[in-house]
Design a protein around this motif. Sequence first.
Motif, PDB file in Angstrom:
ATOM      1  N   VAL A  13       0.836  -1.201   0.000  1.00  0.00           N
ATOM      2  CA  VAL A  13       0.000   0.000   0.000  1.00  0.00           C
ATOM      3  C   VAL A  13       0.871   1.251   0.000  1.00  0.00           C
ATOM      4  O   VAL A  13       0.673   2.165  -0.818  1.00  0.00           O
ATOM      5  CB  VAL A  13      -0.949   0.000   1.214  1.00  0.00           C
ATOM      6  N   VAL A  14       1.842   1.306   0.891  1.00  0.00           N
ATOM      7  CA  VAL A  14       2.674   2.510   1.006  1.00  0.00           C
ATOM      8  C   VAL A  14       3.528   2.697  -0.238  1.00  0.00           C
ATOM      9  O   VAL A  14       3.719   3.834  -0.708  1.00  0.00           O
ATOM     10  CB  VAL A  14       3.535   2.459   2.283  1.00  0.00           C
ATOM     11  N   GLN A  15       4.030   1.614  -0.818  1.00  0.00           N
ATOM     12  CA  GLN A  15       4.782   1.726  -2.068  1.00  0.00           C
ATOM     13  C   GLN A  15       3.924   2.395  -3.144  1.00  0.00           C
ATOM     14  O   GLN A  15       4.407   3.246  -3.904  1.00  0.00           O
ATOM     15  CB  GLN A  15       5.233   0.346  -2.539  1.00  0.00           C
ATOM     16  N   GLY A  16       2.650   2.031  -3.194  1.00  0.00           N
ATOM     17  CA  GLY A  16       1.755   2.654  -4.150  1.00  0.00           C
ATOM     18  C   GLY A  16       1.574   4.138  -3.892  1.00  0.00           C
ATOM     19  O   GLY A  16       1.606   4.953  -4.830  1.00  0.00           O
ATOM     20  N   TYR A  17       1.394   4.511  -2.632  1.00  0.00           N
ATOM     21  CA  TYR A  17       1.217   5.936  -2.310  1.00  0.00           C
ATOM     22  C   TYR A  17       2.483   6.733  -2.585  1.00  0.00           C
ATOM     23  O   TYR A  17       2.416   7.879  -3.044  1.00  0.00           O
ATOM     24  CB  TYR A  17       0.740   6.101  -0.862  1.00  0.00           C
ATOM     25  N   LEU A  18       3.641   6.154  -2.305  1.00  0.00           N
ATOM     26  CA  LEU A  18       4.890   6.849  -2.623  1.00  0.00           C
ATOM     27  C   LEU A  18       5.016   7.077  -4.125  1.00  0.00           C
ATOM     28  O   LEU A  18       5.422   8.154  -4.564  1.00  0.00           O
ATOM     29  CB  LEU A  18       6.087   6.041  -2.106  1.00  0.00           C
ATOM     30  N   ALA A  19       4.646   6.087  -4.920  1.00  0.00           N
ATOM     31  CA  ALA A  19       4.762   6.218  -6.374  1.00  0.00           C
ATOM     32  C   ALA A  19       3.779   7.245  -6.931  1.00  0.00           C
ATOM     33  O   ALA A  19       4.117   8.009  -7.853  1.00  0.00           O
ATOM     34  CB  ALA A  19       4.530   4.863  -7.033  1.00  0.00           C
ATOM     35  N   GLU A  20       2.562   7.281  -6.398  1.00  0.00           N
ATOM     36  CA  GLU A  20       1.518   8.152  -6.945  1.00  0.00           C
ATOM     37  C   GLU A  20       1.512   9.556  -6.353  1.00  0.00           C
ATOM     38  O   GLU A  20       1.194  10.528  -7.052  1.00  0.00           O
ATOM     39  CB  GLU A  20       0.138   7.517  -6.722  1.00  0.00           C
ATOM     40  N   PHE A  21       1.830   9.670  -5.059  1.00  0.00           N
ATOM     41  CA  PHE A  21       1.650  10.948  -4.363  1.00  0.00           C
ATOM     42  C   PHE A  21       2.922  11.457  -3.689  1.00  0.00           C
ATOM     43  O   PHE A  21       2.901  12.523  -3.079  1.00  0.00           O
ATOM     44  CB  PHE A  21       0.549  10.814  -3.314  1.00  0.00           C
ATOM     45  N   GLY A  22       4.032  10.707  -3.792  1.00  0.00           N
ATOM     46  CA  GLY A  22       5.280  11.133  -3.194  1.00  0.00           C
ATOM     47  C   GLY A  22       5.265  10.989  -1.677  1.00  0.00           C
ATOM     48  O   GLY A  22       4.271  10.551  -1.081  1.00  0.00           O
ATOM     49  N   PRO A  23       6.375  11.354  -1.029  1.00  0.00           N
ATOM     50  CA  PRO A  23       6.457  11.202   0.433  1.00  0.00           C
ATOM     51  C   PRO A  23       5.368  11.941   1.192  1.00  0.00           C
ATOM     52  O   PRO A  23       4.856  11.436   2.195  1.00  0.00           O
ATOM     53  CB  PRO A  23       7.852  11.757   0.769  1.00  0.00           C
ATOM     54  N   GLU A  24       4.978  13.146   0.733  1.00  0.00           N
ATOM     55  CA  GLU A  24       3.925  13.886   1.433  1.00  0.00           C
ATOM     56  C   GLU A  24       2.589  13.159   1.335  1.00  0.00           C
ATOM     57  O   GLU A  24       1.826  13.093   2.297  1.00  0.00           O
ATOM     58  CB  GLU A  24       3.807  15.308   0.875  1.00  0.00           C
ATOM     59  N   GLY A  25       2.301  12.613   0.165  1.00  0.00           N
ATOM     60  CA  GLY A  25       1.062  11.868   0.007  1.00  0.00           C
ATOM     61  C   GLY A  25       1.056  10.583   0.809  1.00  0.00           C
ATOM     62  O   GLY A  25       0.023  10.190   1.376  1.00  0.00           O
ATOM     63  N   ALA A  26       2.207   9.918   0.877  1.00  0.00           N
ATOM     64  CA  ALA A  26       2.294   8.703   1.681  1.00  0.00           C
ATOM     65  C   ALA A  26       2.154   9.034   3.167  1.00  0.00           C
ATOM     66  O   ALA A  26       1.558   8.268   3.932  1.00  0.00           O
ATOM     67  CB  ALA A  26       3.607   7.975   1.411  1.00  0.00           C
ATOM     68  N   ALA A  27       2.677  10.187   3.570  1.00  0.00           N
ATOM     69  CA  ALA A  27       2.477  10.626   4.956  1.00  0.00           C
ATOM     70  C   ALA A  27       1.001  10.898   5.218  1.00  0.00           C
ATOM     71  O   ALA A  27       0.475  10.570   6.292  1.00  0.00           O
ATOM     72  CB  ALA A  27       3.315  11.872   5.236  1.00  0.00           C
TER      73      ALA A  27
END
Length: 199
Positions: A123-137
């Motif tokens: 899940v977090v790998q997906g958020y990092l790819a789509e939204f970057g570190p701020e989006g994953a946070a």
Amino acid sequence: MDHPFFFGYGSLVNRRTHGHSAAITARLDGWRRVWRHTDLRPVAYLTAVPSPGSSIEGLIAAVPGADWRALDHRERAYDRVPVTQIAHGAGQPLAVELYTIPPGKHRAPDRTHPVLLSYLDVVVQGYLAEFGPEGAARFFRSTDGWDAPILDDRAQPLYPRAQTLSAAERAFVDDWLDRLAVRRMAPDPDGAAPGISGA
């Protein structure tokens, strides 16, 4: 577009777990993620629950010919419901549906129904790819239930769509788990572990 769309907010955000390559980022208002479990699976996973004033980011993608069979099988612990409060860049109104566990059919995770770290990693790998570190946070901050125990199955992933993370991605996940003081469980030394499918 004539095809209906799904809104993914967990593992479906990671494009490596599905074949919907034309997915685009979106934001759903009035909902929030939470870690829950049901009687259908021995581990906990994400669901979305109505939450006025909240919003979650994710991906939307078309379901060609409204053929939901493959997705409905993958998400068989959930109900599929239409949602309307969604912002996206498709440039026209879309019919979007969300997978959610109905009220009364989910409970808080516990030691016998933990969250799989291999699932969270995806899940977090997906958020990092789509939204970057701020989006994953924002993913971590817009998700409830971090008192759930997490089974550290990274060495031998139990999640069927597990992915290999980079050192930076693993460090990002681990840093957030430390910030949230999440409890980690070691795998059973005799190799016994909850068996899962789907999710």
